[in-house]
Design a protein around this motif. Sequence first.
Motif, PDB file in Angstrom:
ATOM      1  N   SER A 206      -2.959 118.335   8.150  1.00  0.00           N
ATOM      2  CA  SER A 206      -1.712 118.627   7.737  1.00  0.00           C
ATOM      3  C   SER A 206      -0.951 117.339   7.267  1.00  0.00           C
ATOM      4  O   SER A 206      -0.024 117.050   6.861  1.00  0.00           O
ATOM      5  CB  SER A 206      -0.711 119.363   8.715  1.00  0.00           C
ATOM      6  N   VAL A 207      -1.797 116.102   7.443  1.00  0.00           N
ATOM      7  CA  VAL A 207      -1.296 114.780   7.125  1.00  0.00           C
ATOM      8  C   VAL A 207      -1.293 114.753   5.606  1.00  0.00           C
ATOM      9  O   VAL A 207      -2.486 114.439   4.924  1.00  0.00           O
ATOM     10  CB  VAL A 207      -2.280 113.664   7.912  1.00  0.00           C
ATOM     11  N   ASP A 208      -0.157 114.652   5.072  1.00  0.00           N
ATOM     12  CA  ASP A 208      -0.135 114.635   3.647  1.00  0.00           C
ATOM     13  C   ASP A 208      -0.681 113.324   3.021  1.00  0.00           C
ATOM     14  O   ASP A 208      -0.426 112.387   3.444  1.00  0.00           O
ATOM     15  CB  ASP A 208       1.418 114.654   3.272  1.00  0.00           C
ATOM     16  N   PRO A 209      -1.490 113.494   2.103  1.00  0.00           N
ATOM     17  CA  PRO A 209      -2.109 111.918   1.337  1.00  0.00           C
ATOM     18  C   PRO A 209      -0.773 111.172   1.214  1.00  0.00           C
ATOM     19  O   PRO A 209      -1.240 109.929   0.954  1.00  0.00           O
ATOM     20  CB  PRO A 209      -2.784 112.820   0.215  1.00  0.00           C
ATOM     21  N   ALA A 210       0.086 111.579   0.453  1.00  0.00           N
ATOM     22  CA  ALA A 210       1.185 110.731   0.168  1.00  0.00           C
ATOM     23  C   ALA A 210       1.780 110.046   1.386  1.00  0.00           C
ATOM     24  O   ALA A 210       2.178 108.762   1.121  1.00  0.00           O
ATOM     25  CB  ALA A 210       2.398 111.700  -0.329  1.00  0.00           C
ATOM     26  N   LEU A 211       1.813 110.592   2.558  1.00  0.00           N
ATOM     27  CA  LEU A 211       2.364 109.964   3.665  1.00  0.00           C
ATOM     28  C   LEU A 211       1.155 108.734   4.239  1.00  0.00           C
ATOM     29  O   LEU A 211       1.425 107.740   4.575  1.00  0.00           O
ATOM     30  CB  LEU A 211       2.503 111.184   5.009  1.00  0.00           C
ATOM     31  N   GLN A 212      -0.020 109.289   4.097  1.00  0.00           N
ATOM     32  CA  GLN A 212      -1.014 108.129   4.254  1.00  0.00           C
ATOM     33  C   GLN A 212      -1.011 106.980   3.578  1.00  0.00           C
ATOM     34  O   GLN A 212      -1.139 106.036   3.658  1.00  0.00           O
ATOM     35  CB  GLN A 212      -2.609 108.924   4.173  1.00  0.00           C
ATOM     36  N   LYS A 213      -0.721 107.516   2.108  1.00  0.00           N
ATOM     37  CA  LYS A 213      -0.668 106.235   1.193  1.00  0.00           C
ATOM     38  C   LYS A 213       0.507 105.375   1.463  1.00  0.00           C
ATOM     39  O   LYS A 213       0.522 104.089   1.343  1.00  0.00           O
ATOM     40  CB  LYS A 213      -0.320 106.836  -0.252  1.00  0.00           C
TER      41      LYS A 213
END
Length: 227
Positions: free
Chosen positions: A74-81
Amino acid sequence: MGINHFIIALISLTCLFSFSASINAPLPLSDASSPTSSKLHDMIEVMFESPSPFAFDGTTLESIDDVLSILPGSVDPALQKICGNTDHPVECIKATMPFLDEKTPIEPLSVLKAGIEAMDNQTKDALAEVTKLSMDPTTPKNVVPILQKCIDVYNNILNSDQKSLEAISNRNLVQLSIELGANVENVLGCDNAFKQTKLESPIKKMDAMLAKIVSNTLTIGVDMVHF
């Protein structure tokens, strides 16, 4: 800067756990001598051989569960970036996720708002703690004035948080930068007050986490948000 090596290693680690049943399985990387592969290997070694707590790329983690807790699908890749471009990516993910609705687009502005909410919550927790200590009759008298300084500091942060949200509503980047920058100075006030009297702050850990959230919001607000 690019995505933080720590986040890259964690993402790679997720792939490893998904396709490998044991720690001895080959790493799913074509070049085992590459920097990313080396970091992933180092992280695995640390996770399974080092006692808790352990550190990786300067980030202290209490347990393997701590690592996995920021790696759900559920950790959005956009948030990770976005968080990967801050100085404290792990804290960025952990702090902002609870304030990001599933329907909210993950972009710098929404992550900034979530960061400000997280800062507000952390500040209120610290404020409640120092207020309780200041009213405790067993608290040494020489500590009470320092706690009052801390109360002032946290109220200043809460005030700046509200002004930051107003600046966002008014699309005023200058004011937003001023308020976020002010909190960088504000957050040091409590711990410095204790250091000046050579006393250990009873809320040192809370302040440390708050400082990381403040730092991350400044980075996102100044470097990534554009109206």
